[in-house]
Design a protein around this motif. Sequence first.
Motif, mmCIF file in Angstrom:
data_model
loop_
_atom_site.group_PDB
_atom_site.id
_atom_site.type_symbol
_atom_site.label_atom_id
_atom_site.label_comp_id
_atom_site.label_asym_id
_atom_site.label_seq_id
_atom_site.Cartn_x
_atom_site.Cartn_y
_atom_site.Cartn_z
ATOM 1 N N UNK A 212 0.822 -1.208 0.000
ATOM 2 C CA UNK A 212 0.000 0.000 0.000
ATOM 3 C C UNK A 212 0.860 1.265 0.000
ATOM 4 N N UNK A 213 1.953 1.235 0.743
ATOM 5 C CA UNK A 213 2.849 2.390 0.751
ATOM 6 C C UNK A 213 3.544 2.534 -0.596
ATOM 7 N N UNK A 214 3.852 1.414 -1.222
ATOM 8 C CA UNK A 214 4.448 1.445 -2.559
ATOM 9 C C UNK A 214 3.482 2.079 -3.567
ATOM 10 N N UNK A 215 2.196 1.735 -3.450
ATOM 11 C CA UNK A 215 1.177 2.358 -4.302
ATOM 12 C C UNK A 215 1.165 3.865 -4.078
ATOM 13 N N UNK A 216 1.260 4.261 -2.822
ATOM 14 C CA UNK A 216 1.267 5.682 -2.460
ATOM 15 C C UNK A 216 2.438 6.401 -3.146
ATOM 16 N N UNK A 217 3.607 5.810 -3.067
ATOM 17 C CA UNK A 217 4.804 6.418 -3.660
ATOM 18 C C UNK A 217 4.641 6.580 -5.165
ATOM 19 N N UNK A 218 4.123 5.561 -5.831
ATOM 20 C CA UNK A 218 3.949 5.626 -7.279
ATOM 21 C C UNK A 218 2.910 6.687 -7.652
ATOM 22 N N UNK A 219 1.823 6.787 -6.892
ATOM 23 C CA UNK A 219 0.817 7.813 -7.163
ATOM 24 C C UNK A 219 1.386 9.215 -6.976
ATOM 25 N N UNK A 220 2.191 9.395 -5.944
ATOM 26 C CA UNK A 220 2.841 10.690 -5.731
ATOM 27 C C UNK A 220 3.738 11.011 -6.925
ATOM 28 N N UNK A 221 4.519 10.045 -7.334
ATOM 29 C CA UNK A 221 5.445 10.232 -8.458
ATOM 30 C C UNK A 221 4.690 10.608 -9.733
ATOM 31 N N UNK A 222 3.563 9.953 -9.967
ATOM 32 C CA UNK A 222 2.782 10.228 -11.172
ATOM 33 C C UNK A 222 2.252 11.660 -11.198
#
Length: 377
Positions: A212-222
């Motif tokens: 879930x935190x990995x998803x968060x990081x990718x969404x922030x990056x996008x």
Amino acid sequence: MNIIYIGANGFPFGMATIQRQLLIAKGFVLQENSCLVLTKFGLLDKQEKLKRKGKIEGVPYLCASPVPYRPSNFIFRTLNKTLGSVLETFYIVKNRKRNTKNILFSVRTSFISTVYYRLLSFLLGYKYVADINEALGDNIDASLNDKLFDKYNKHLYDGVLLISDKLMDNYENNIPKLKIPVICDISKLDEIKKITLDDFNLLYCASASYLETLKFVIEVFEKTILDTNLILIVSGSESQMKQVKQLINHSKKNNNIILKSRIEYSELIGLYKGADLLLIPLPEIEQHKARFPHKIAEYTACKTPFVSNRWGEVINYFNNDNCFLADNYTIDKYVNILNGIIHKPKQNIADKAYEISKNHFDYKVLSTSIDSFLKKI
């Protein structure tokens, strides 16, 4: 003092728990104590070459099971585990010394193992001390083992090292306790060379279990407007890594995401030094208030600025003078920080964080406090 350090299987290979165990053990040796790291079982596979007995960075270790890795044959595997359990007790008895204080020192273990070690230490005259760096019993999906451990373990130790204020508050009884934050070896990290990277690079490192935190990081990056790459250093099981790769493939910026897994420690630290910003988002749950990510000690020791949010132990050591802190764990807050960060001076901030690491996280500094604490128990 004579210290037998038990609990973390696979020593000396592994990430946060085993790295912390190694650094605490190096501190024992630095303070001229006798120390043996004793593991019940070895590695899960043969990917690393592990001798059953040896020394790592001056710390003696011994794997109790006859074969220091997981045999593929079920019968051999079961026999190996059984012998490991029996021989662990044998080595604890064998390595007890006379005319000195004997300490059985442990990482967080299962509740049943904790009870067993308590009885064994009582019978053999050991002081039973543990290093606790997380609380899992309050989670919604907590296992019975974690609930029992968090409720009763405080009554089973002669003393504890605790990683956070949250855990210090949880141990309200009269048990001797000492707060020990994240730990690193400044001099060792200073010797590892920086890996020079092209362009501007964000870096996030975590276990694949933190999906879930990995998803968060990718969404922030996008959502950032930065012309940058995102380096993800993620390790996990085959099924976990499959999920990670799916996340990356579905990202709108997948061409700018670089995935690395199971890399050498020197490469890991080299990448920390070569990246422009290191990310460590902290979901605002009680579990993360109780823990203190080991990576923060390494991040700060690498003189690379990091981005996190105001939660748990982070706010006890860091502010906007020595890192970049979001007010809370939301995508918008992180995006706003990252979008405004590229034109800000960063090296001065990273240098201040390095001073925090050198004064508060270096194992040589912490070894003195731990040694004094153990002598008083």
